[in-house]
Design a protein around this motif. Sequence first.
Motif, short mmCIF file in Angstrom:
data_model
loop_
_atom_site.label_atom_id
_atom_site.label_comp_id
_atom_site.label_asym_id
_atom_site.label_seq_id
_atom_site.Cartn_x
_atom_site.Cartn_y
_atom_site.Cartn_z
N LYS A 126 0.83 -1.21 0.00
CA LYS A 126 0.00 0.00 0.00
C LYS A 126 0.86 1.26 0.00
CE LYS A 126 -3.87 -2.18 2.44
NZ LYS A 126 -4.65 -2.23 3.71
N LYS B 131 3.48 5.70 -5.89
CA LYS B 131 3.29 5.84 -7.33
C LYS B 131 2.53 7.12 -7.67
CE LYS B 131 2.51 2.37 -10.04
NZ LYS B 131 1.97 1.15 -10.69
N THR B 132 1.74 7.59 -6.73
CA THR B 132 0.97 8.82 -6.98
C THR B 132 1.81 10.07 -6.82
OG1 THR B 132 0.24 9.11 -4.67
CG2 THR B 132 -1.05 7.63 -6.07
N GLY B 133 3.02 9.92 -6.27
CA GLY B 133 3.89 11.07 -6.05
C GLY B 133 3.78 11.67 -4.66
N LYS B 134 2.91 11.09 -3.83
CA LYS B 134 2.70 11.64 -2.49
C LYS B 134 3.95 11.56 -1.63
CE LYS B 134 -0.27 11.30 1.59
NZ LYS B 134 -1.44 10.63 2.21
N TYR B 135 4.81 10.56 -1.89
CA TYR B 135 6.00 10.39 -1.07
C TYR B 135 7.27 10.89 -1.74
CZ TYR B 135 3.25 7.51 2.14
OH TYR B 135 2.32 7.07 3.06
N ASN B 136 7.13 11.74 -2.71
CA ASN B 136 8.32 12.34 -3.32
C ASN B 136 9.10 13.12 -2.27
OD1 ASN B 136 7.61 11.25 -5.73
ND2 ASN B 136 7.06 13.17 -6.74
N GLN C 96 2.17 1.76 -3.43
CA GLN C 96 1.11 2.21 -4.33
C GLN C 96 0.84 3.70 -4.16
OE1 GLN C 96 -1.87 -0.56 -3.06
NE2 GLN C 96 -1.29 -2.13 -4.56
N ILE C 97 0.93 4.16 -2.91
CA ILE C 97 0.78 5.60 -2.66
C ILE C 97 1.96 6.36 -3.25
CG2 ILE C 97 0.74 7.36 -0.84
CD1 ILE C 97 -0.77 5.34 0.91
#
Length: 501
Positions: free
Chosen positions: A434, A440-445, A437-438
Motif C-alpha cells: 500500500k 506511485k501517486t507522487g505523495k512520497y516524493n 502504491q501511494i
Amino acid sequence: MRGIETSKSKIRQSIFTEVARLAYEGWDPIKFEKLPYKIIPGEIAQYRDSVFIERAVVGERLRAAMGLSLRKFDDFTSICDGIDESIIDEKYYEPPLIDIIKFACNKCPENKVFVTNACQNCLEHPCVEICPKGAVSIVNGSSHIDQSKCIKCGMCINACEYHAIVKQERPCAKVCGMNAIKSDEYGRAEIDYDKCVSCGMCLVNCPFSAIIDKSQIFQTITAIKSDTPVYAAIAPAFAGQFGNVSAGQIKTAFLELGFTDVVEVAIGADLCTIEEAKDFTNEVPDKQPFMATSCCPAWSVMAKKLFPEFAPYISMALTPMVLTGRLIKKEHPDAKVVFVGPCAAKKLEASRRTIRSDIDFVLTFEEFASILEARDIDISECEESEFVGEASGDGIGFAVSGGVAAAVENAINVLSPSREVKTARAEGLQNCKKMLQIAKTGKYNGYLLEGMACPGGCVAGAGTIAPVRKTTDAVYRMKEKSKNRFGVSSKYKKYLSELEK
C-alpha cells in the motif's frame, strides 16, 4: 503463538535438538533413520489421524532440518537419501527455502463466509437485507449462505449483532502479503515461488505445522567442531528472546558451544545507517523522487517484484548482516561467520553468490535455542562474560518497526543539519504494498520509506521465540542503555569504503 509452548513448537524444537545432538556426536545414518520413532514414540497417534503419518511428517521435517528438499509422494527412498551432500560445513541453502509437506496440510478453506449455530433467527434479518448478491436466506429457521453467490464482501458479518456469521480463511494464505499461497488440485496449500519472498509468515501461522524451512544446524556445528574459528554475528532482536538474561550471559553460551566470539550486528546497522543517510542526501530529490531502505530482504525483494520501476530507488547500501560479516572477515579472514537472528529471508540472502563469502551460515533464534538444548546449556545459569556493547542506540533500534527510518533520519540531521527529512514506514507486506502504491501517486516524493516484511519489525521474524511485545520492550531498554545514540558516530565507519568493495 510466539512465547507459548505448543505441540507445534515442541515438535520443531525436538527435531532441531536431535539434529544438533547428532551433529555433535557425529553423523550416523542409523540413528537418523530412528529419529522419527524417538520423536514420535509409541503406537497411538497424538496429533494426527495416524502415528505413521506423524512419523512421516517428522521424517520430512528432519530432512529440511538437514538442509535437504522434501521428497515426492511417490519417492520411496530413505529419509537419508541425498544426505551426503549436506553433512559438510559448506552447504548453502537451495530453493525452495520454504515448502509445504502436502500430506500434513489440513486443506483449510481458502476463503469462506458461513453462519454458525449462534444464529438467533432474529426478526430483523439484517444479513438477508444487506447482502448485495442475495446470497443470504432463511432456511429451517436460520440464516444460510449460498456459497455460489457469496462474494465474501463481509457486509453480513458486520450486520449481525450476534456475531453469528464468520469468515474463515486459510491461516497461511491470510498472512501472506504476496498472495503466494493458493490451493492445488486436491485443496492443499501450494506456494507460488514466483511471488514468494521467503518471509516465513506462513510458516509461523500454519497451525498444523505443515510448512517447513531449511536449516544449517548440522553444517554450523560441523564447522564449530573443525579447527576453523567460528564467529557469531547476533542480530539486535536477540533482546528478550531467551528470558531475563544479559548480553554477557548470551556471549558465554556461545563460547560454551564452541564459538570463537560474538559480534553485534547492530554495529553493521550503524554502518548501514551512514550509507543510507549519504545515499538519501545525495540522491533525493535531485536524482530520484524517494529512497527506500534496504535492510529487510523480504521487503526489498517484494518491492522489486511488484514495483520494478522502483528498483533503482531502493538503497544500494549493504545490509547490517553483510557489513558485520565483512567486518569480522576483515579482521579474521580465515574465520567462518554465523548470522544468528530472527529472519527466515536472511537464509536466502546469505545464499546469494555475492554474499556467500561474507556469511557462511544463518541460524534463527529458534534453531540456536535448540542447539543450546542439545548441549544442556541454560543461558540463565551462564556466568557473565565481558560484552562491550559498541553499537549505537540507533543501530540497536533497527530491530523494531520504525527504527531504521529513525536511525537514518538522525544521521542525516547530524550530517546535514539544515536538511528536512520526511519519512514513511510500513510493517507487514500488505501494508508495504500500500505504501508503494501511494508512492506511485507522487505523495512520497522527497521521502525516506522504510519497509518491514514482518508486523512489528525484525522482532516478529519467523525465527523468533518470544512474544513480539516483550522483545520490542527489551530492544528499547537495550537501546536506552547504549553509550552512543547515533550510528553516525560509529568508530567502524573508517572501514566503510573498504567493506563496500
